[in-house]
Design an enzyme around this catalytic site. Structure first.
Site, PDB file in Angstrom:
ATOM      1  N   LYS A 160     -26.620  29.085  -9.532  1.00 23.74           N
ATOM      2  CA  LYS A 160     -25.359  29.556  -8.964  1.00 23.74           C
ATOM      3  C   LYS A 160     -24.529  30.407  -9.927  1.00 23.74           C
ATOM      4  O   LYS A 160     -23.716  31.226  -9.492  1.00 23.74           O
ATOM      5  CB  LYS A 160     -24.529  28.364  -8.494  1.00 23.74           C
ATOM      6  CG  LYS A 160     -25.054  27.678  -7.242  1.00 23.74           C
ATOM      7  CD  LYS A 160     -24.789  28.505  -6.002  1.00 23.74           C
ATOM      8  CE  LYS A 160     -25.070  27.722  -4.732  1.00 23.74           C
ATOM      9  NZ  LYS A 160     -24.764  28.516  -3.519  1.00 23.74           N
ATOM     10  N   SER A 174     -20.024  22.225  -2.800  1.00 18.42           N
ATOM     11  CA  SER A 174     -20.353  20.808  -2.994  1.00 18.42           C
ATOM     12  C   SER A 174     -20.626  20.486  -4.455  1.00 18.42           C
ATOM     13  O   SER A 174     -20.737  19.326  -4.820  1.00 18.42           O
ATOM     14  CB  SER A 174     -21.585  20.428  -2.156  1.00 18.42           C
ATOM     15  OG  SER A 174     -22.732  21.126  -2.610  1.00 18.42           O
ATOM     16  N   SER A 179     -34.173  25.267  -8.127  1.00 15.62           N
ATOM     17  CA  SER A 179     -32.842  25.876  -8.188  1.00 15.62           C
ATOM     18  C   SER A 179     -31.843  25.183  -9.098  1.00 15.62           C
ATOM     19  O   SER A 179     -30.856  25.802  -9.513  1.00 15.62           O
ATOM     20  CB  SER A 179     -32.256  25.986  -6.779  1.00 15.62           C
ATOM     21  OG  SER A 179     -32.168  24.703  -6.181  1.00 15.62           O
ATOM     22  N   GLY A 183     -31.413  19.015   7.653  1.00 16.76           N
ATOM     23  CA  GLY A 183     -30.591  20.217   7.556  1.00 16.76           C
ATOM     24  C   GLY A 183     -31.383  21.469   7.850  1.00 16.76           C
ATOM     25  O   GLY A 183     -31.497  22.354   7.008  1.00 16.76           O
ATOM     26  N   GLU A 233     -36.157  23.639   3.590  1.00 18.16           N
ATOM     27  CA  GLU A 233     -34.954  22.882   3.929  1.00 18.16           C
ATOM     28  C   GLU A 233     -35.293  21.406   4.076  1.00 18.16           C
ATOM     29  O   GLU A 233     -36.438  21.062   4.409  1.00 18.16           O
ATOM     30  CB  GLU A 233     -34.368  23.360   5.258  1.00 18.16           C
ATOM     31  CG  GLU A 233     -33.789  24.752   5.253  1.00 18.16           C
ATOM     32  CD  GLU A 233     -33.187  25.117   6.602  1.00 18.16           C
ATOM     33  OE1 GLU A 233     -31.979  25.397   6.649  1.00 18.16           O
ATOM     34  OE2 GLU A 233     -33.922  25.132   7.609  1.00 18.16           O
ATOM     35  N   ASP A 270     -30.894  24.086   9.787  1.00 15.62           N
ATOM     36  CA  ASP A 270     -30.140  25.113  10.507  1.00 15.62           C
ATOM     37  C   ASP A 270     -30.753  26.509  10.366  1.00 15.62           C
ATOM     38  O   ASP A 270     -30.773  27.279  11.324  1.00 15.62           O
ATOM     39  CB  ASP A 270     -28.676  25.133  10.051  1.00 15.62           C
ATOM     40  CG  ASP A 270     -28.533  25.291   8.544  1.00 15.62           C
ATOM     41  OD1 ASP A 270     -29.025  24.419   7.817  1.00 15.62           O
ATOM     42  OD2 ASP A 270     -27.930  26.280   8.099  1.00 15.62           O
TER      43      ASP A 270
END
Length: 330
Positions: free
Chosen positions: A57, A82, A308, A212, A208, A214
């Site tokens: 990030k 989060s 990640s 979750g 995913e 989506d």
């Protein structure tokens, strides 16, 4: 008729890499003969758990913050997250000599809240299951005159995240497939932008948690789909709807999305610790979980994996690995 231009180009990723040079870590690429044997392919793991703040990030947060005009930087920046984007934005603000206010869910891991505050940010909490963090974040930024840097749905953030895949492919050469965890979709959108340019014909596969899904549902429907806020150990992927900009990229460049269970994520975390000697948080382990659980049909010869992040405190890591032990024993 030509296709609509995407919000992020390969040139944007290259420019982000130049901006991050000497600021972000160039994280290592790990290999394991044991993993290759289990999977039946050559696997190259981009270990973003060694990135600053412990996750990819920082790439996107810094790339976005560094392009703000001086007068806006002087007022400060805001974000909602989060955990990993929260820490990344807080550190980016510190590096650039400004302040940050971060909106975090009340149930975010304690280690991530404390780290965010430790980088000098003010932390404001909310209930992720009953409140809309996007609306709250925009209201907070407007009220205080701050520049809002969202965790994924921003061209500069997406371009910054794509530098992880840029570095991976610079080291490995062409790959047949790239596995990337999917939350809001920024990492995979940036990674796909870089990977499809550098390695034509590559299969870009998102991963995913089952609860979750989506992005998988959205890709199948051809439009963004919302689900109830998922309850999964992969807190960084506990999102209800893909980003608008990220979905535009992923709909064009991502080939498929694999799903993994929480138990499969736990098994991957344990494998990473015992065989690769690295610590991964649940969200960071989902692509490895997909490989180990056979969720990638007919694995190609050369596979890249973006691990990640590794932001997990010792108490939670111990509790989760004990849970994995109980699963193995059952």
């Amino acid at each position: 008729m030509s296709a609509t231009p995407l919000p992020v180009s390969f040139a944007d990723v290259r420019e982000a890499a130049a901006r991050l040079d000497g600021i972000a870590h160039r994280t290592p690429v790990l290999t394991s003969r044991t993993l290759d044997s289990l999977v039946g392919a050559e696997v190259f793991i981009k270990a973003e758990n060694f990135q600053r703040v412990g996750a990819f990030k920082f790439r996107g947060a810094y790339n976005a913050a560094a392009q703000l005009p001086p007068e806006q930087l002087a007022k400060g920046i805001a974000a909602y997250s989060s955990g990993n984007h929260a820490q990344a934005t807080a550190l980016a603000a510190r590096e650039l000599g400004t302040t940050a206010v971060i909106l975090m869910p009340e149930d975010a891991p304690r280690s991530k809240r404390e780290a965010t505050a430790g980088y000098g940010a003010e932390v404001v909490t909310y209930d992720r299951y009953t409140q809309d963090r996007t609306a709250l974040g925009h209201a907070l930024a407007e009220e205080r005159g701050l520049a809002l840097i969202p965790p994924y749905d921003h061209p500069h953030v997406i371009a910054g995240q794509g530098t992880a895949a840029l570095e991976l492919l610079a080291e490995t050469g062409p790959l047949d497939a790239l596995l990337v965890p999917v939350g809001g979709g920024g990492l995979i959108a940036g990674s796909a932008t870089a990977a499809t340019e550098l390695s034509p014909g590559i299969r870009v596969i998102g991963v995913e948690p089952e609860a979750g899904d989506d992005t998988k549902r959205s890709l199948e429907a051809g439009a963004r789909v919302s689900i109830p806020v998922p309850r999964t150990i992969a807190d960084g992927q506990a999102l209800a709807t893909p980003g608008e900009l990220t979905f535009a990229v992923n709909q064009r460049l991502v080939d498929s999305v694999a799903l993994v269970s929480d138990d499969e994520i736990l098994a991957a975390m344990r494998f990473a610790f015992e065989r690769l000697r690295i610590v991964l948080e649940p969200s960071g382990a989902t692509p490895l979980a997909a490989l180990l659980a056979g969720r990638v049909g007919n694995p190609p010869r050369r596979i890249g994996v973006i691990a990640s992040g590794g932001n997990i405190d010792v108490d939670r890591f111990t509790a989760l690995t004990r849970r994995a032990d109980r699963v193995d024993a059952s």
